[in-house]
Scaffold this active site. Structure first.
Site, PDB file in Angstrom:
ATOM      1  N   GLU A  51       0.811  -1.212   0.000  1.00  0.00           N
ATOM      2  CA  GLU A  51       0.000   0.000   0.000  1.00  0.00           C
ATOM      3  C   GLU A  51       0.848   1.269   0.000  1.00  0.00           C
ATOM      4  O   GLU A  51       0.452   2.285  -0.581  1.00  0.00           O
ATOM      5  CB  GLU A  51      -0.940   0.020   1.205  1.00  0.00           C
ATOM      6  CG  GLU A  51      -2.073  -0.986   1.145  1.00  0.00           C
ATOM      7  CD  GLU A  51      -1.727  -2.315   1.804  1.00  0.00           C
ATOM      8  OE1 GLU A  51      -2.644  -3.141   1.997  1.00  0.00           O
ATOM      9  OE2 GLU A  51      -0.528  -2.524   2.126  1.00  0.00           O
ATOM     10  N   PHE A 113     -11.826  -6.280  14.301  1.00  0.00           N
ATOM     11  CA  PHE A 113     -10.742  -6.818  13.493  1.00  0.00           C
ATOM     12  C   PHE A 113     -10.390  -5.845  12.369  1.00  0.00           C
ATOM     13  O   PHE A 113     -11.254  -5.378  11.644  1.00  0.00           O
ATOM     14  CB  PHE A 113     -11.155  -8.174  12.909  1.00  0.00           C
ATOM     15  CG  PHE A 113     -10.132  -8.770  11.971  1.00  0.00           C
ATOM     16  CD1 PHE A 113      -8.903  -9.196  12.442  1.00  0.00           C
ATOM     17  CD2 PHE A 113     -10.395  -8.877  10.615  1.00  0.00           C
ATOM     18  CE1 PHE A 113      -7.957  -9.734  11.581  1.00  0.00           C
ATOM     19  CE2 PHE A 113      -9.456  -9.416   9.746  1.00  0.00           C
ATOM     20  CZ  PHE A 113      -8.236  -9.845  10.230  1.00  0.00           C
ATOM     21  N   GLN A 114      -9.126  -5.540  12.273  1.00  0.00           N
ATOM     22  CA  GLN A 114      -8.587  -4.626  11.269  1.00  0.00           C
ATOM     23  C   GLN A 114      -9.248  -3.250  11.310  1.00  0.00           C
ATOM     24  O   GLN A 114      -9.509  -2.636  10.284  1.00  0.00           O
ATOM     25  CB  GLN A 114      -8.684  -5.236   9.860  1.00  0.00           C
ATOM     26  CG  GLN A 114      -7.695  -6.380   9.645  1.00  0.00           C
ATOM     27  CD  GLN A 114      -7.495  -6.751   8.193  1.00  0.00           C
ATOM     28  OE1 GLN A 114      -8.369  -6.534   7.363  1.00  0.00           O
ATOM     29  NE2 GLN A 114      -6.347  -7.321   7.878  1.00  0.00           N
ATOM     30  N   LYS A 163     -17.499  -0.219   5.474  1.00  0.00           N
ATOM     31  CA  LYS A 163     -17.815  -1.188   4.430  1.00  0.00           C
ATOM     32  C   LYS A 163     -19.301  -1.229   4.105  1.00  0.00           C
ATOM     33  O   LYS A 163     -19.689  -1.318   2.932  1.00  0.00           O
ATOM     34  CB  LYS A 163     -17.321  -2.569   4.842  1.00  0.00           C
ATOM     35  CG  LYS A 163     -17.569  -3.632   3.772  1.00  0.00           C
ATOM     36  CD  LYS A 163     -17.028  -4.993   4.179  1.00  0.00           C
ATOM     37  CE  LYS A 163     -17.308  -6.025   3.083  1.00  0.00           C
ATOM     38  NZ  LYS A 163     -16.778  -7.363   3.447  1.00  0.00           N
ATOM     39  N   MET A 470      24.560   9.083   2.633  1.00  0.00           N
ATOM     40  CA  MET A 470      24.419  10.410   3.224  1.00  0.00           C
ATOM     41  C   MET A 470      24.683  10.372   4.731  1.00  0.00           C
ATOM     42  O   MET A 470      25.350  11.259   5.280  1.00  0.00           O
ATOM     43  CB  MET A 470      23.025  10.976   2.949  1.00  0.00           C
ATOM     44  CG  MET A 470      22.872  12.421   3.355  1.00  0.00           C
ATOM     45  SD  MET A 470      23.962  13.549   2.434  1.00  0.00           S
ATOM     46  CE  MET A 470      22.961  13.876   0.989  1.00  0.00           C
TER      47      MET A 470
END
Length: 557
Positions: A51, A113-114, A163, A470
């Site tokens: 993602e 959940f999630q 959802k 760097m």
């Protein structure tokens, strides 16, 4: 017509002219992905490997095209994986709309959940965010998200959608007629008159351009302004390509890794004009000593940037292009022949140059200048973050806006390859090259799989020095060569890795390899990786140490 919430999202994306979205499916966005299947002939979807890659791809799409980028992720870890990409876009004022799914309305706040409070998490790193709780408000919320992302000082907006809303049905209505667009607040006439008086009085003016020049489409107005004022120009990292680097007025970057010409110019100028820049600490270096001897005019669309990091003498609030065009209409032709002769002499005396300890060794300068030659200075160059990022800004000749795609404000390692995918999708006929270090490449190499899966013909050029260059450079200068955790000690074979993903790969090991390998890679119109071996002691110079004056860069190590 009656549509599901997911179909409403698709219709709103089409209203906004969206042709491509980047994302990754999951449980909370199943209905959205079902609608994407239905609309697949009108909306292209690129499934990235992660993602974060989707967020960076949407960012690269936006920076290179000027349009709003779109990414989609599921709830919980899918949404949190977007956070670094959203923050990257926020710090560089890039218009991105991130759409996340969440658990059903009746499960919100129950540690389901999630489930995460993604609007709470992203509040500090978005221009605005929304949690939609009524399907009847979904269409107008999506429309508002795009309007906010791409107006004023641009930036990312997140829309979080439970959802069950994406399955509910609602009457979809076309957008209401747009309200009369409010013109940007324009400076008072008195401020224009004061600016013109300051410009008239100046004998050694310095024009400094930031990313706002590109965001506002002000490049041509900037060129006219510099010519009318007869002044030299330096650019920030985010304005690479905002001013033609082959123009004799161009001095290079100003700041921690700016040119000595720009340092000498700011030391000797009698007026500093800043356009579309927020005066970051990497530019100011030591704010207390920055341009203390001369007045400063600042042009910016965001009033929060005035006197934030440095006090300025005159503030011109508004769109950079509109203000420059107004100044150009009123400004007579100026001539500062002696001042411009000084600039030319400093440029001749202090050119940017690199040498390798091995006469057959590869320097980034030779590679990037050869890239410029082979691409006629016309490629879109993306970068990750580190030494290679500065080398790209120093040695590729950027001549046009939206050629340089890099994480400036957040400094996100792992940004470049995802951004390159987005830039290539937005500009299918362009040559898109991501310049990476081996440290950054290890953070996002999985997106090579995306490039191959969709045959997105980006070139990944890895400057491979086996160190975190760097950070190691700072350890060399300021930590008595205590190279703590900067020698990578990895045995990754980048050629085999690229081939495992299905991409072609080449190696540049000596100076003689540079042009033939690049030509061979350019002959392929498919994803390709180049493992470019360089010495770990090649440094980024000039360099202003932390806390030192921008007027006194280190020129050699």
């Amino acid at each position: 017509m009656v549509l599901t919430g997911a179909q409403v999202i698709m219709e709103c994306l089409l209203e906004q002219g969206v042709d491509t979205v980047f994302g990754y499916p999951g449980g909370a966005v199943l209905n959205i992905y079902d609608a994407l299947y239905e609309y697949r002939d009108r909306i292209n979807h690129i499934r990235t490997a992660h993602e974060q890659g989707a967020a960076h791809a949407a960012d690269g799409y936006a920076r290179s095209s000027g349009k709003t980028g779109v990414c989609i992720a599921t709830s919980g870890p899918g949404a949190t994986n977007l956070v670094t990409g959203i923050a990257t876009a926020y710090m560089d004022s890039v218009p991105v709309v991130a759409i996340t799914g969440n658990v059903n309305l009746d499960l919100l706040g129950l540690d389901s959940f999630q489930e995460v409070d993604i609007t709470g998490i992203t509040m500090p790193i978005t221009k605005h965010n929304f949690l939609v709780k009524d399907v009847r408000k979904l269409a107008d919320t999506i429309r508002a998200a795009f309007r906010i992302a791409n107006s004023g000082r641009k930036g990312p907006v997140l829309v979080d959608i439970p959802k069950d809303l994406t399955a509910q049905k609602v009457e979809f209505l076309p957008p209401a007629p747009p309200e009369q667009e409010k013109h940007h607040l324009f400076p008072f006439e008195q401020r224009f008159e004061q600016a013109l008086q300051m410009l008239e009085k100046a004998e050694r003016p310095f024009v400094y351009a930031g990313g706002g020049v590109i965001a506002s489409g002000a490049s041509e107005a900037l060129k006219t302004f510099a010519e009318r004022l007869d002044a030299p120009v330096a650019c920030s990292l985010m304005c690479q390509g905002g001013f033609d680097q082959t123009d004799s007025r161009y001095m290079g970057m100003l700041g921690m890794h700016g040119t000595n010409t720009a340092a000498l110019a700011i030391k000797n100028c009698d007026l500093f004009v800043a356009v579309g820049t927020r005066f970051s600490d990497r530019v100011l270096c030591n704010a207390k000593s920055f341009a203390q001897h001369c007045p400063i005019i600042q042009i910016d669309i965001d009033s929060a940037e005035f006197n934030k990091n440095i006090d300025v003498d005159l503030k011109l609030k508004g769109d950079a292009r509109e203000i420059l065009e107004e100044l150009n209409r009123r400004l007579p032709q100026h001539t500062h022949a002696d001042w411009m002769a000084n600039i030319a002499a400093w440029k001749a005396d202090y050119p940017l140059s690199q040498t390798a300890s091995d006469p057959n060794g590869v320097t980034p300068q030779e590679v990037l200048e050869t890239l410029s030659d082979l691409t006629n200075d016309d490629a879109i160059i993306c970068t990750d973050v580190g030494q290679h990022q500065m080398w790209a800004a120093q040695f590729y000749r950027f001549r046009h806006p939206r050629q340089f795609i890099s994480s400036g404000g957040l400094g996100t390692m792992g940004f470049g390859l995802g951004a390159a995918l987005g830039a290539q999708v937005a500009n299918p006929d362009a040559r898109v090259i991501n310049i990476a270090g081996d440290g950054s490449f290890h953070m996002n190499c999985n997106e090579l799989a995306t490039a191959v899966a969709y045959n997105i013909p980006v070139m990944e050029l890895v400057f491979n020095n086996s160190v975190l260059g760097m950070v190691r450079q700072w350890q060399k200068l300021f930590y008595d060569n205590r190279f703590s955790q900067t020698d990578l000690d990895k045995n990754t074979d980048f050629v085999k890795l690229a081939e495992a993903f299905g991409a072609k790969a080449f190696v540049i090991q000596t100076k003689a390899d540079i042009r033939p390998v690049l030509e061979q890679a350019f002959a392929l119109r498919e994803p390709v990786l180049i493992d470019c071996r360089i010495d770990k002691d090649v440094n980024v110079l000039p360099m202003v140490p932390a806390g030192a004056s921008v007027e006194s860069p280190i020129l050699e190590m």
